[in-house]
Each structure stands twice: as C-alpha cells, then as structure tokens.
Design a protein around this motif. Structure first.
Motif, PDB file in Angstrom:
ATOM      1  N   LYS A  29      48.236  40.695  39.053  1.00  7.40           N
ATOM      2  CA  LYS A  29      48.907  40.619  37.776  1.00  7.40           C
ATOM      3  C   LYS A  29      47.555  40.436  36.565  1.00  7.40           C
ATOM      4  O   LYS A  29      46.553  39.971  37.106  1.00  7.40           O
ATOM      5  N   CYS A 727      51.600  31.580  36.102  1.00 12.36           N
ATOM      6  CA  CYS A 727      52.369  32.311  36.848  1.00 12.36           C
ATOM      7  C   CYS A 727      51.652  33.799  36.986  1.00 12.36           C
ATOM      8  O   CYS A 727      51.689  34.498  37.919  1.00 12.36           O
ATOM      9  N   THR A 728      50.577  34.130  36.183  1.00  9.93           N
ATOM     10  CA  THR A 728      49.969  35.084  36.286  1.00  9.93           C
ATOM     11  C   THR A 728      48.598  34.898  37.290  1.00  9.93           C
ATOM     12  O   THR A 728      48.317  35.797  38.030  1.00  9.93           O
ATOM     13  N   GLN A 730      48.352  32.455  39.584  1.00  2.99           N
ATOM     14  CA  GLN A 730      48.734  32.527  41.062  1.00  2.99           C
ATOM     15  C   GLN A 730      50.088  32.855  41.451  1.00  2.99           C
ATOM     16  O   GLN A 730      51.060  32.931  40.604  1.00  2.99           O
ATOM     17  N   SER A 731      50.513  33.011  42.697  1.00  2.00           N
ATOM     18  CA  SER A 731      51.817  33.315  43.071  1.00  2.00           C
ATOM     19  C   SER A 731      52.364  32.446  44.222  1.00  2.00           C
ATOM     20  O   SER A 731      53.592  32.591  44.425  1.00  2.00           O
ATOM     21  N   GLU A 732      51.899  31.360  44.518  1.00  4.45           N
ATOM     22  CA  GLU A 732      52.221  30.578  45.358  1.00  4.45           C
ATOM     23  C   GLU A 732      53.592  29.655  44.999  1.00  4.45           C
ATOM     24  O   GLU A 732      54.413  29.035  45.639  1.00  4.45           O
ATOM     25  N   ASP A 734      56.426  29.153  41.595  1.00  7.34           N
ATOM     26  CA  ASP A 734      57.104  29.687  40.720  1.00  7.34           C
ATOM     27  C   ASP A 734      56.959  29.456  39.501  1.00  7.34           C
ATOM     28  O   ASP A 734      57.224  30.112  38.513  1.00  7.34           O
TER      29      ASP A 734
END
Length: 910
Positions: A29, A727-728, A730-732, A734
């Motif tokens: 992202k 949130c952009t 990292q994705s680990e 929420d």
C-alpha cells in the motif's frame, strides 16, 4: 538480546504479532501524495466505530481505567472550551487504552434545566405561545421533542473531533436510569434529615423566575452608588430631633427594613440602643438594636436590617426575632408591602424613593461606588435575595468527607493551587438550595396530601396519607437543580442504585477532566455524593484546564464577536491540527490563547510527518526488510534508537503526571528535528548510493522501527494522521489505537553513540552557520579537515564520513591530528575536542565574488545618490506626503546598511 527482539501478544487477535522492531515485507500500500484530512478522518472514525475499538466491557483479566465525560448541555454547540476539554480526555483515554488498560470513556449529555427551558420558551414566543397555554404536560412533550431534534447535535460534533467515547453506553441525565438514581438519592437524604424544606434567604432570578444556588451567582464589579440616608430617632412615640445615618447601595429595600443595627461596643450609639426610628413612606417604627455583625470602622457604623432581602440581615433577623417583610414580586416589581411604590420595577422604585427622600431632607448625599454585584450566570440578570419556601440540602456534615479526601491527598487536584480555591468554598459553604421553579428537569418526589397538607417524600405517588388516611395527593411543582443529577454522574451512569457488574468493575473512576470554572457547581458535589452514596471517592484525580481565549487574551463571547468555531477549523485544517494546537503549550489550570498561525503550524507538522512517512515507504518498496542484528547497526542507527528510547521514558512519565503539553512538545521536537531533519538526512547516502545491502537494510529497519514507535507516541494527540500512516506502513496490527504503547528498553540505550552523533551534529551546525554567513550556496561543496589530537574523535568522523560529508556539503572529509597541509586562509569551526577547517578558496571564487560585489557597490552608490538627492531637495520635503518621505528615509537606511556590508566583504576578499 542481540537482535533487540521483543514480542507482545495482540489484545485484539490473541495471537503473537510482529513487533515494530521486527522486519517487514515490501510495501503493498502507499500513502496519497498529499495529506488531506477531509479524505480520511470520517472514514477512519467510522472504522473505529464499526470495529468497536471504543467499547469497554467488564473483563477481570485487565485493569480498568475510567473517565466520565462532563456531560455537555443538549442546548450546546461545540465551542473551543468543549474542544479543549474533550481533546485532553481523549488523549488520556487513548494513552491508557494503548497501555493495556480496559479503558472506558463514559459519554452522555445533560438536560440543563434553565438553559433548555429558556431556549424552548424563546421558540414558543416566536409562535405566540406561552408555557401556561400548553400546560405542564404539553410543555414537557414539546421539550422532549426539542431534545430529540437538537440533543444529539453536540455528540456528532464531538465525533468530528475524534473523541473515542464508548457511544454504546451514551447516557442522558434525565433518562430512566438517571431519574431512578435521582429519586433514590432524594428519598435517602430526606430520610436522614439532610434534605429539608424551609423558608430561607435564596438567590432569585427575576428573569428566569427561579431560585439559583450560590454557585450559579456570578459576581462582577459594577459602577454604582452609596446612598447616605438618615432615619429620625423616636422615643416614646415622639421624634427626638436626632437621626441615625447609614449608607446603602439598594435604597429600594428600605421598604422592608425591620431594624437598624449598631455594634454593642460602639460608644457613639450606646444611648440609642432600645429606641426606635421611624421608617419613611410606610411609617412603622423599627428598633435600634446592637449586634456584633456591624463593623464600627465601616461607614457610619450603622446598618439597616432587611431580613427578607439580604443574607447577612437574614441571620441578624433570626438572632433577634425580627419580622421578615418581603417587598418584591417574583419579577422584581414592588409588591403591596411597598405602599405607594407597589407595581413599580425595583429600579424605577429606587429613583422615586430617592427623589422623595431628597424632598424630605432624608437623603444626605450620594457617592460613586464600585462594588461586586451578583448576577445569574445564565442570563446575567442582577439577582435578588429573597426569602422563599425552597428545598435545601444540609451541607455541614455532608461536605466533611470531601474536605478530608482532598486534605489527605486521597483525591488530588491538578494543579495543586486548586486546593486553596476548593477549601475557600467548602469553609464558607451554606446549605444548598436545590429546588427550581421550572418544568423541565427532575420533578421533586414530594407529595402533599390534599386533605391535610401533610408532605410525603416517596419514590412514587403515595396511595394513602399516613397522617389522615387521605388518598388524593398533589406533587410538588418544582424541579431539582440540574447539578443535583450531575453530581451522581460517576455512578448513576454505571447502573446505580443497582449494584451492577459495571458499577463494581469501573467504579471508582480514575480521572475527571474539567474546566476550573465549574469546581463549585460539579466537582465538589460529585465528591461528596460519591462518599455519601458509594462510600468511596468518585475519582482519584481532577485535572483542571483553563479557558481558551482569543489571540488578544479576551474571553471568547458572542458580544465581542471573537468566537472561533472548532468545526470550521476542523473543516479547513483537520481535527488533528486543532487538537495539537489546543494541547501544545497547555499546562493544567492555565488559560491559553488561540492563534490561527499555530493551527497552520500544526497542520504543517502533520504534513511533515506524512511526507517523511511517504519517503520511508517509497524506499521500502519491493524490499524484503529483515530484522537488523545489533552488530549491523551503525552509530546513527543506535543514536536515533537511543533518542527514541529516552523519549518513550520521558513522554510516558510526563503523561502519567498529566503534563500533556510538555509530553507532546517532546514528541514533536523528536519527530521534526531529530528524526526528520537529522536521521533521515543521515541515512540518505545509505539508501541511494551504496552497494552495502547490510547497511541499507539496517537503515530501513531503523527508519521503520522509529517511525512506528513515533506514530504510537503521537497517536493520542493526532489520532487520524497516525492511524492512516500506521495502517499503510504495516499490516500486522489493525490499528495504532489498539497497539501496544512503547516501553523503555535497556538494550536500546546507546550512550556512547549518542555522544558521537552529537559531536558530528555540532560540527555540521557550525559549518552550516559559516557557509550561511559567507553566503555560500548549498550546491558548492568544499573539503572539510577535521583536526583533533584525540584518536577517539577522529574515529567518530571516519565512521560517520558518509553522512557527515552529505550534511556538511563536503567534497571530501579528511581527519588528521595536526594542521599539516591545510591552507592558511582556511575557515575554522571549533567544536569540543576538535577544529574543522574549510579552505577559503574552495568556498568562494574570490575573483568572481569581487567582481559581483563591485557591481553591487556601484548599484547601491546610484541608489544612495538618488535618495540623498530627493531628501536634500527642499521642494520635495515641503510638498511630498509624510508617508512618501518616511518611505525614502527607510530606503536610505536600508541602502546604507547594505553598502556597509558589501564594502566590509570586499575588504576581506581583497
């Protein structure tokens, strides 16, 4: 711990998730090119609502942290005071939520009896309808309709601010549960004898037509007069020819005088005690009595006593058994006890009385006098002390636990100076008048037997009168003071009087955040209500904030037209910019000034964070970043990690002590200065022009790690921009708001590397200052020689050569122990333990610079000749406007300064 590895368990997923110090995969992202708050804030807030991140429920495996919102009035429109108050609460609740507490921010609204009733009556007036036309039930139907239409408006506005309240728990001070709590408290306290009905002197508002409590009286200095009046002394029915003279600010109340008082120690009047004076206009004789209340040193040492219209006189009257004569109607017109003045407004009666007193020779003189006048804080009308049948709460016993709690430190007021204000009020407390002559509010649960008049206080309408067996009752028409229900807010909102699981878990609450202006209305009453009904304190800390004033320090008000709408600021700059502005420089209990320039600076900071994050993400793209081993970290990496570590410790400590303004300033300075302006610039050479994959990975890992932690530290203050970036990036996890708050780590403390990098920074600052003074363009690079006898310092610059050269605009960096081979004309920069030299000829092309400066000297000579010619021309001076002459003189001064600088520089170069 070689790899600086720490893991934690996600509170949302219940599984082990990646900690920021771990590696991360290439970015899938990316952030938008520019930060547009309008494009993300509503979207993110809706996400938080849907995911129920704000919701708290009983969970005995976690420690609760509770804040109850000061419930805004349903008449309210979000203003800067609300914005500040709720920003501070939201910062604390987000901080504690991230620390792992089960954080509940209990929201709700207040029915605001007087304010709401006034609004509804104003609306009805436009339609030509009165309260009486509708009757009580009809009026209340309209009031509930009004609440339904307008009552939720301010809640929507608080959401725009980013407030993370548990909206599933929203309460209203007149909802069924709160009404049950109010009735229960009234009945309990009446049974104990702490609520009673009696005739006492109260504050009466003749515009709102209701009694108000002492806390609702606002005192303001007003220009008035002292009226010196004399009454004729009477002995055995005959005037003696002697007079007693006194001064009053309210001559119209003389119609209700029932005595004149002197001090028993005052020899001047001892012969008069026991005699009487004749009261003008009404003709009655009233006694001259002795009472120690009278101050012999003030005025003439004589006071008139009007028990029905002055609280001090009321007490004197009780001591001496004086009659109480009320001379005013509820609308502040004179009643039948005022004789010929009956029907006149109080101020019209004053003028008429003074006119006649003068004619009678009883008005001695009038003096100008500035004095404190009590006004109703709602409508600003001058209040009228009157004796009325009202309901009261006995305060002497009730207040004691509250006083002891603050005195012993069981409840802490922040800042500490609020203690003095608290005790000043509690030490002089009077019984609290709780009845109001209004229809909107909690109706007093007292019922009068229609047969015998007996009063029954009960939870509902009685079936049978215990005194006479009568079965018909009429409920007391009055409602309770709004603050009576607000005082129960910390426990009524959690289910009291039922001992619910919520009440057992979330009460007592933790911190109350509120303005210092309602310490008497609300804070003190919550404290004594908590101890009386729950047997313990309602909270352990009260954090007071000041007022938000305009840029000139004035209170924002409609009359001054200086109010600033927070929603307009949010629309233009974003909620984060407003929040940061309100908390930056804010200290407990102090007022703050609001400047639009600061909002712009806050928005610029958001842009800075956004752009730095985009830069990092672009460099992370398509790269598989792995966790950096400790041995792979370079001094600059260790320096920024160590600085971050210190920031975590200091900012957390500041926030625990409610120093929110200090904490956010440290976070701001770290992100802007140390991270963006220094560290990112330091690592750019490692990101661009290096084949060293290990070094590049260490730099990217450090950038990502520091950014993620910095976003967490910033999140309570600027929730939207930090959430979008987090949130952009990292994705680990929420959401940043449910991620773990950073903690201090011993393995991230690199004291030696901090010292090394600070040495390089000092050299860079010195070199940049020299280049600026010499007007050397950034694109012109020059050799930098670092000379030091200390091997340790030379090693610092050798290891940091790559980024030092970039930051110092150096074509090469040479380290040596002496000045050998360095040109004599080299410019020097002295730092602790070393001197940096830059060859002068490499900084400046001397021939070209002389040529440029000579041209500038010639140009300035021409300008000076022109301006001197004009200013020496008498015709110009006599005919030109003053503004034009001033303009030319300013030009002359500017050109002379420029010429001096040019010639000084030429001298140096030649």
């Amino acid at each position: 711990m070689n790899a600086l590895c720490l893991r934690h368990v996600s509170r949302t997923e219940g599984v082990c998730c990646e900690d920021p110090i771990f590696g991360g995969k290439g970015m899938s992202k990316e952030l938008a090119k520019t930060y547009d708050p309008r494009g993300i804030e509503d979207k993110l807030y809706q996400k938080w609502i849907e995911k129920k991140y704000f919701h708290a429920q009983v969970d005995h495996s976690r420690k609760p942290f509770t804040i109850v919102i000061p419930p805004p009035n349903i008449t309210g429109q979000l203003h800067m005071g609300h914005a500040l108050d709720n920003t501070l609460q939201d910062i604390l609740i987000r901080f504690k939520r991230m620390q792992g507490y089960n954080a509940l921010w209990q929201p709700g609204t207040d029915h605001a009896s007087i304010a709401t009733e006034v609004k509804i009556i104003e609306k009805m007036k436009e339609e030509g309808i009165t309260k009486e036309d509708l009757g009580r039930e009809g009026f209340l139907e309209r009031a509930w309709d009004w609440k339904k239409e307008y009552g939720g408006r301010i809640i929507g506005q608080l959401k725009k601010l980013g407030s993370s309240c548990d909206w599933d728990r929203e309460r209203f001070t007149m909802d069924e549960g709160c009404n049950k709590a109010v009735t229960e408290v009234f009945c309990r306290m009446h049974e104990k004898g702490w609520i009673y009905k009696g005739s006492r002197i109260i504050n009466w508002c003749p515009v709102c037509n209701t009694s108000i409590s002492d806390a609702e009286v606002e005192y303001a200095e007003q220009a008035g007069h002292f009226y010196h009046i004399q009454y004729p002394v009477v002995d055995k029915g005959q005037e003696t020819g002697e007079y007693v003279r006194f001064a009053t600010t309210r001559p119209e109340t003389m119609l209700g005088d029932t005595a004149v008082a002197v001090n028993p120690e005052d020899a001047r009047y001892s012969h008069l005690v026991g005699k009487t004076v004749r009261l003008p206009f009404v003709g009655r004789e009233i006694p001259i009595l002795a009472d120690s209340y009278v101050d012999m040193e003030f005025g003439t040492g004589v006071v008139k006593i009007t028990p029905s219209h002055d609280p001090n006189d009321f007490e004197v009257g009780k001591r001496h058994g004086l009659p109480e004569i009320n001379i005013m109607n509820d609308d502040a017109t004179i009643n039948e006890n005022g004789g010929k003045f009956a029907g006149m407004d109080r101020y019209a009666a004053r003028e008429a009385i003074l006119k006649e007193l003068k004619e009678m020779g009883l008005l001695v003189k009038i003096e100008d006098h500035v004095h404190n006048v009590g006004t109703h804080d709602r409508c600003k009308t001058v209040i009228e002390p009157m004796i009325k049948q009202q309901w009261f709460v006995k305060m002497e016993e009730l207040i004691r636990p509250a006083v002891e709690a603050v005195r012993k430190g069981e409840i802490r007021l922040v800042p500490d100076r609020m203690d003095k204000i608290f005790f000043n009020w509690t030490d002089n407390i009077r019984d609290w008048c709780i009845s109001r002559q209004l229809w909107w509010g909690h109706r007093i649960p007292a019922y009068y037997c229609d047969s015998c008049g007996n009063t029954v206080v009960a939870h509902s309408m009685p079936q049978v009168c215990p005194a006479c067996g009568g079965v018909h009752f009429t409920q007391d028409p009055d409602t309770l003071d709004t603050w009576f229900s607000s005082a129960l807010w910390p426990f009524s909102t959690l289910g009291w009087p039922e001992m619910t699981e919520d009440l057992k878990y979330f009460y007592p609450t933790d911190v109350l955040v509120t303005g210092y202006d309602i310490i008497f209305f609300w804070v003190i009453r919550m404290i004594f209500s908590g101890y009386e009904q729950m047997g313990e304190r309602p909270f352990h800390t009260v954090l007071f904030h000041g007022l938000v004033r305009d840029s000139q320090g004035r209170k924002m008000s409609k009359s001054l037209g200086n109010g600033i709408d927070p929603l307009e600021i949010i629309e233009q700059y974003g909620a984060d910019a407003l929040r940061l502005t309100l908390v930056t420089g804010n200290s407990p209990g102090n007022d703050m000034r609001f400047y639009l320039e600061r909002v712009e600076a806050s928005r610029n900071f958001a842009n800075k964070v956004w752009n730095a994050s985009r830069f990092i993400m672009m460099n992370m793209a398509e790269k598989n970043i792995r966790r950096a081993e400790r041995s792979e970290l370079e001094p600059a990496d260790k320096w920024i990690l160590s600085r971050l570590n210190s920031l975590v410790r200091e900012a957390t400590e500041n926030m625990e002590h409610y120093e929110l303004g200090i904490a956010v300033q440290k976070v701001y300075d770290f992100i802007w200065d140390e991270f963006c302006d220094w560290y990112i610039e330091m690592v750019k050479p490692r990101l661009y022009g290096t084949d060293n994959d290990v070094s590049q990975n260490a730099a990217l890992w450090t950038l990502r790690t520091v950014l993620l932690n910095a976003l967490k530290l910033l999140h309570p203050y600027m929730p939207f921009v930090t959430e979008e970036i987090f949130c952009t990036l990292q994705s680990e996890e929420d959401s940043v708001m449910i991620s773990r708050w950073p903690e201090y780590r011993e393995e991230w403390q690199f004291t030696e590397e901090e010292r090394q990098i600070e040495t390089i920074k000092e050299a860079v600052r010195g070199i940049r200052n020299v280049r600026t003074q010499m007007q050397v363009p950034p694109g012109k690079k020059a050799s930098v020689y670092v000379v030091s006898e200390q091997t340790q310092i030379r090693r610092i610059f050798e290891e940091g050569r790559l980024f030092f050269a970039s930051l110092a605009y150096a074509s090469e960096v040479v380290t040596q122990s002496d000045k050998a081979g360095i040109p004599e004309d080299a410019v020097s920069v002295v730092i602790p333990g070393a001197v940096c030299y830059i060859p002068f000829a490499e900084l400046v092309d001397i021939g070209k610079e002389i040529e440029r400066l000579e041209k500038e000297e010639k140009r300035l000579a021409g300008e000076l000749a022109r301006v001197n010619g004009m200013l020496s021309n008498e015709r110009f001076i006599s005919k030109a406007p003053e503004a034009k002459i001033a303009e030319e003189r300013a030009k002359k001064e500017k050109y002379e300064q420029m010429m001096a600088t040019v010639r000084e520089r030429l001298g140096q170069l030649r």
